[in-house]
Design an enzyme around this catalytic site. Structure first.
Site, PDB file in Angstrom:
ATOM      1  N   HIS A 289       0.859  -1.188   0.000  1.00  0.00           N
ATOM      2  CA  HIS A 289       0.000   0.000   0.000  1.00  0.00           C
ATOM      3  C   HIS A 289       0.893   1.236   0.000  1.00  0.00           C
ATOM      4  O   HIS A 289       1.183   1.803  -1.033  1.00  0.00           O
ATOM      5  CB  HIS A 289      -0.927  -0.042   1.214  1.00  0.00           C
ATOM      6  CG  HIS A 289      -1.929   1.077   1.252  1.00  0.00           C
ATOM      7  ND1 HIS A 289      -2.258   1.836   0.158  1.00  0.00           N
ATOM      8  CD2 HIS A 289      -2.690   1.566   2.272  1.00  0.00           C
ATOM      9  CE1 HIS A 289      -3.177   2.719   0.497  1.00  0.00           C
ATOM     10  NE2 HIS A 289      -3.443   2.590   1.781  1.00  0.00           N
TER      11      HIS A 289
ATOM     12  N   HIS B 106      -1.414  -0.716 -11.036  1.00  0.00           N
ATOM     13  CA  HIS B 106      -2.358  -0.234 -10.036  1.00  0.00           C
ATOM     14  C   HIS B 106      -3.594  -1.105 -10.043  1.00  0.00           C
ATOM     15  O   HIS B 106      -4.015  -1.596 -11.091  1.00  0.00           O
ATOM     16  CB  HIS B 106      -2.739   1.229 -10.295  1.00  0.00           C
ATOM     17  CG  HIS B 106      -3.393   1.893  -9.130  1.00  0.00           C
ATOM     18  ND1 HIS B 106      -4.741   1.780  -8.885  1.00  0.00           N
ATOM     19  CD2 HIS B 106      -2.879   2.652  -8.137  1.00  0.00           C
ATOM     20  CE1 HIS B 106      -5.032   2.458  -7.775  1.00  0.00           C
ATOM     21  NE2 HIS B 106      -3.931   2.993  -7.301  1.00  0.00           N
TER      22      HIS B 106
ATOM     23  N   ASP C 291       3.663   6.551  -7.245  1.00  0.00           N
ATOM     24  CA  ASP C 291       4.855   6.345  -6.425  1.00  0.00           C
ATOM     25  C   ASP C 291       6.162   6.405  -7.209  1.00  0.00           C
ATOM     26  O   ASP C 291       7.193   6.802  -6.665  1.00  0.00           O
ATOM     27  CB  ASP C 291       4.761   4.995  -5.711  1.00  0.00           C
ATOM     28  CG  ASP C 291       3.646   4.963  -4.688  1.00  0.00           C
ATOM     29  OD1 ASP C 291       3.532   5.928  -3.920  1.00  0.00           O
ATOM     30  OD2 ASP C 291       2.883   3.982  -4.679  1.00  0.00           O
TER      31      ASP C 291
END
Length: 389
Positions: free
Chosen positions: A227, A266, A318
């Protein structure tokens, strides 16, 4: 039987994938332009709003007026002060501690010394934590590593992003692009529907537990590398790569061993993560500055291209956040705690929304264990059936 199996597939996706677990008016993911906060496209918010405006939007439900924004900034400035009791706790935490454990401790301890009450309600606590999570983290970081006790309040007009960077770098002169990068990243990380940590917070508060318990649980969920933590993992992967040739060699090794490269793919976005496109622009702009790292950006672009060619996987938020934060001078181990500062806005919004429901969140499982076993007496249990744990 066929209908029963079909019903099971529709309602019990592994990891709750595809299961609609409730109604929400806070955000949409994978609809319209990809991500919307209370109806506003993330692209427009990143371009035209500040993190403080987005915090007001998520928690209070509307974009603030000029006077409301001025009042919120003044409130956040006042709320940056750290209680002396908390400073004592922070000074006792060793420097070897994971910064996410520090964030979890901050949340839990604040629940002891500033508990939720009718006057210190969920709105007040939301903004209190948004204001002081960064200063508290950096207070611990400097004391643990250098023995320095910092003053956590900077100029009253300083944004959350500027205050954080001033405290981290221990200087007042912060490049405007660095401040803008951090501010935009806070907007991009602020909210993302029923993600793991947000859902954890909603489950906790659905039991009528307090605000701090929900935030502490959410931090625990975000601590997991599947996560939060992917931006840190991406940076640890990128940092040793000397150039594109070296990157190709390392990538081939990962591909051949089927090793995961964090920062790609994702659960919701099957193609481009709209947030990645935005933060990539800032990583590129930073690489063009005198203090930037053009080779890091070049290698990042190369890895992105090869991942698309080889794995058909797109970068998520990210991946380019890693090189952006690194070029801002932020230590890698602090990447995920910044996520906490930002996501507290989304968590707060969801906690408040969940409290509008009277229902306890309590799903059922699809039992796959044995049935109708005869009870085994103690003397006969040597070869008893052992359950798979």
């Amino acid at each position: 039987k066929i209908m029963a199996e079909k019903k099971k597939q529709e309602t019990s996706g592994e990891g709750l994938y595809g299961v609609v677990a409730g109604d929400s008016a806070i955000s949409t993911v994978g609809i319209g332009r990809g991500l919307n906060y209370r109806g506003y496209a993330i692209q427009d918010l990143a371009e035209s709003a500040t993190f403080e405006e987005v915090a007001h939007l998520l928690i209070k439900g509307t974009l603030p007026s000029e006077s409301e924004l001025k009042a919120l900034r003044a409130q956040l400035s006042e709320l940056r002060d750290l209680p002396s009791e908390l400073k004592g706790v922070l000074e006792s935490i060793p420097k070897t501690s994971h910064p996410m454990d520090v964030m979890r401790t901050i949340s839990s301890y604040m629940g002891l010394i500033e508990p939720e009450t009718k006057t210190n309600d969920h709105y007040q606590i939301s903004f209190r934590l948004i204001a002081m999570f960064g200063p508290a983290l950096i207070y611990w970081y400097h004391f643990a590593h250098s023995g320095i006790r910092i003053e956590t309040r900077t100029k009253p007009e300083d944004s959350v992003a500027l205050n954080f960077m001033k405290l981290l770098l221990l200087k007042d002169d912060i490049d405007p692009l660095v401040v803008k990068t951090v501010d935009v990243s806070l907007i991009l990380y602020a909210e993302h529907d029923f993600n793991a940590s947000t859902f954890a917070a909603r489950v906790i508060v659905s039991t009528r537990s307090d605000f701090y318990s929900a935030i502490t649980g959410a931090i625990g969920a975000l601590r997991g590398p599947l996560h939060g933590g992917a931006n840190e993992a991406a940076m640890y992967f990128l940092e040793p790569l000397k150039d594109t040739n070296h990157a190709e060699k390392v990538l081939k090794e990962h591909f051949s061993k089927k090793q995961l490269i964090m920062g790609f793919g994702h659960r919701i976005y099957k193609k481009e993560d709209p947030r990645s496109v935005i933060i990539q622009q800032f990583s590129r702009k930073l690489s063009e500055k005198s203090f930037g790292k053009p080779n890091l950006y070049k290698v990042s672009e190369y890895v992105e291209r090869r991942m698309l060619e080889e794995k058909k996987m797109y970068p998520n938020l990210d991946f380019y956040s890693a090189s952006a934060y690194h070029q801002c001078g932020i230590p890698t181990e602090l990447f995920t705690p910044i996520f906490v500062i930002s996501r507290t806005t989304g968590w707060g919004a969801h906690i408040i929304e969940q409290r509008g429901s009277t229902k306890l969140i309590r799903p059922s499982s699809n039992y796959i264990g044995p049935n109708n076993l005869p009870f085994v007496q103690m003397k006969d249990r040597v070869n008893a059936l052992k359950p798979k744990l």
